[in-house]
Design an enzyme around this catalytic site. Structure first.
Site, PDB file in Angstrom:
ATOM      1  N   THR A 123       0.870  -1.174   0.000  1.00 57.05           N
ATOM      2  CA  THR A 123       0.000   0.000   0.000  1.00 57.05           C
ATOM      3  C   THR A 123       0.906   1.223   0.000  1.00 57.05           C
ATOM      4  O   THR A 123       2.125   1.102   0.168  1.00 57.05           O
ATOM      5  CB  THR A 123      -0.880   0.048   1.262  1.00 57.05           C
ATOM      6  OG1 THR A 123      -0.010   0.125   2.403  1.00 57.05           O
ATOM      7  CG2 THR A 123      -1.757  -1.175   1.388  1.00 57.05           C
TER       8      THR A 123
ATOM      9  N   ALA B  18       3.313  -1.345   4.945  1.00 64.50           N
ATOM     10  CA  ALA B  18       2.598  -0.185   5.487  1.00 64.50           C
ATOM     11  C   ALA B  18       3.588   0.972   5.534  1.00 64.50           C
ATOM     12  O   ALA B  18       4.640   0.867   6.187  1.00 64.50           O
ATOM     13  CB  ALA B  18       2.067  -0.507   6.874  1.00 64.50           C
TER      14      ALA B  18
ATOM     15  N   VAL C  30       7.574  -2.538   7.290  1.00 67.16           N
ATOM     16  CA  VAL C  30       7.537  -1.072   7.358  1.00 67.16           C
ATOM     17  C   VAL C  30       8.129  -0.494   6.075  1.00 67.16           C
ATOM     18  O   VAL C  30       9.275  -0.769   5.714  1.00 67.16           O
ATOM     19  CB  VAL C  30       8.305  -0.552   8.594  1.00 67.16           C
ATOM     20  CG1 VAL C  30       8.250   0.968   8.654  1.00 67.16           C
ATOM     21  CG2 VAL C  30       7.751  -1.169   9.871  1.00 67.16           C
ATOM     22  N   LYS C  31       7.300   0.311   5.387  1.00 66.59           N
ATOM     23  CA  LYS C  31       7.725   0.881   4.101  1.00 66.59           C
ATOM     24  C   LYS C  31       8.308   2.271   4.347  1.00 66.59           C
ATOM     25  O   LYS C  31       7.645   3.147   4.910  1.00 66.59           O
ATOM     26  CB  LYS C  31       6.505   0.955   3.189  1.00 66.59           C
ATOM     27  CG  LYS C  31       6.828   0.985   1.722  1.00 66.59           C
ATOM     28  CD  LYS C  31       5.539   0.826   0.928  1.00 66.59           C
ATOM     29  CE  LYS C  31       5.762   0.929  -0.538  1.00 66.59           C
ATOM     30  NZ  LYS C  31       4.492   1.010  -1.263  1.00 66.59           N
ATOM     31  N   VAL C  32       9.550   2.445   3.931  1.00 60.94           N
ATOM     32  CA  VAL C  32      10.315   3.652   4.266  1.00 60.94           C
ATOM     33  C   VAL C  32      10.845   4.286   2.977  1.00 60.94           C
ATOM     34  O   VAL C  32      11.393   3.581   2.123  1.00 60.94           O
ATOM     35  CB  VAL C  32      11.521   3.274   5.175  1.00 60.94           C
ATOM     36  CG1 VAL C  32      12.324   4.500   5.564  1.00 60.94           C
ATOM     37  CG2 VAL C  32      11.055   2.520   6.418  1.00 60.94           C
TER      38      VAL C  32
END
Ligand code: E4P
Length: 219
Positions: free
Chosen positions: A27, A61, A87-89
């Site tokens: 997402t 996310a 965790v999308k960074v």
């Protein structure tokens, strides 16, 4: 190659899950906004709903913060939602610093907004679980997104980097086939591109003929 679906739409996620080919979901803030999911508690509840559908798949996310402390705080909160969360960074200086921190603390990450081989090397050095080069957005500016995947795959294989290449911003079924040939470990795409892989006129013609012949012999 793993198949992720690139959406926050629960019906699309369920449809891909029902096919039995879904390995995860990606997402981003734009996809959440498209589903009109706003406010921290609604966004977190939506991530939980996505995780419940995919069961044992990975769910990326994305953090909103762009400073190190903010990214760590948000990432820790997101990771608590479920074991599925990655965790999308973003690929920025504090993002790389945060990915290094998450790696040291056993939290999985997806480094997003990647457009060059140099960025891919940095993310791998920081220990990112996934790297998201944006194929379609590179094509949009008349460069070659698939060539970028190929270049990164060559470097990662030569250097023995463990980061998985997640071909993102996929727009067509052809992109999926090309990403597979270029050495992507994962492809993330809208449901329409996944469904597009099914289509071939000779399949339709052949099936129609088989059914006609069966019906003739079974009158
Ligand atoms: C996925 O991780 C990306 O956020 C997404 O694939 C971007 O796709 P777009 O270029 O179609 O917005």
């Amino acid at each position: 190659m793993k198949f992720f679906i690139d959406t926050a739409n629960l019906n699309d996620i369920k449809e891909a899950k029902d096919l039995g080919i879904l390995d995860g979901v990606t997402t981003n803030p734009s996809l959440m906004a498209k589903e009109k999911i706003t406010g921290k508690s609604a966004i977190f509840a939506h991530y939980k709903a996505i995780c419940d559908i995919v069961e044992d798949g990975d769910v990326s996310a994305e953090v909103i913060a762009t400073d190190f402390d903010g990214i760590i705080k948000e990432g820790l909160e997101l990771a608590k939602i479920s074991d599925n969360i990655v965790v999308k960074v973003p690929m920025i200086k504090d993002g790389i610093k945060a990915i290094s921190w998450f790696t040291a603390n056993d939290i999985r990450t997806n480094c997003t907004l990647v457009f060059s081989a140099g960025q891919a090397i940095l993310a791998a050095k920081a220990g990112a679980t996934y790297l998201s080069p944006f194929v379609g957005r590179v094509d949009d500016i008349t460069w070659d997104g698939i060539q970028l995947i190929e270049e990164i795959a060559g470097i990662y294989s030569m250097q023995g980097y463990m980061t998985e290449i997640l071909a993102a911003s996929i727009r067509t079924p052809l992109h999926i086939v090309q990403a597979a040939k270029a050495g992507a470990d994962v492809v993330t795409c809208p449901l329409s591109s996944i469904m597009g892989l099914l289509n071939h006129p000779l399949t339709d013609i052949g099936l129609q003929k088989f059914l006609e012949d069966h019906n003739k012999g079974n009158k």
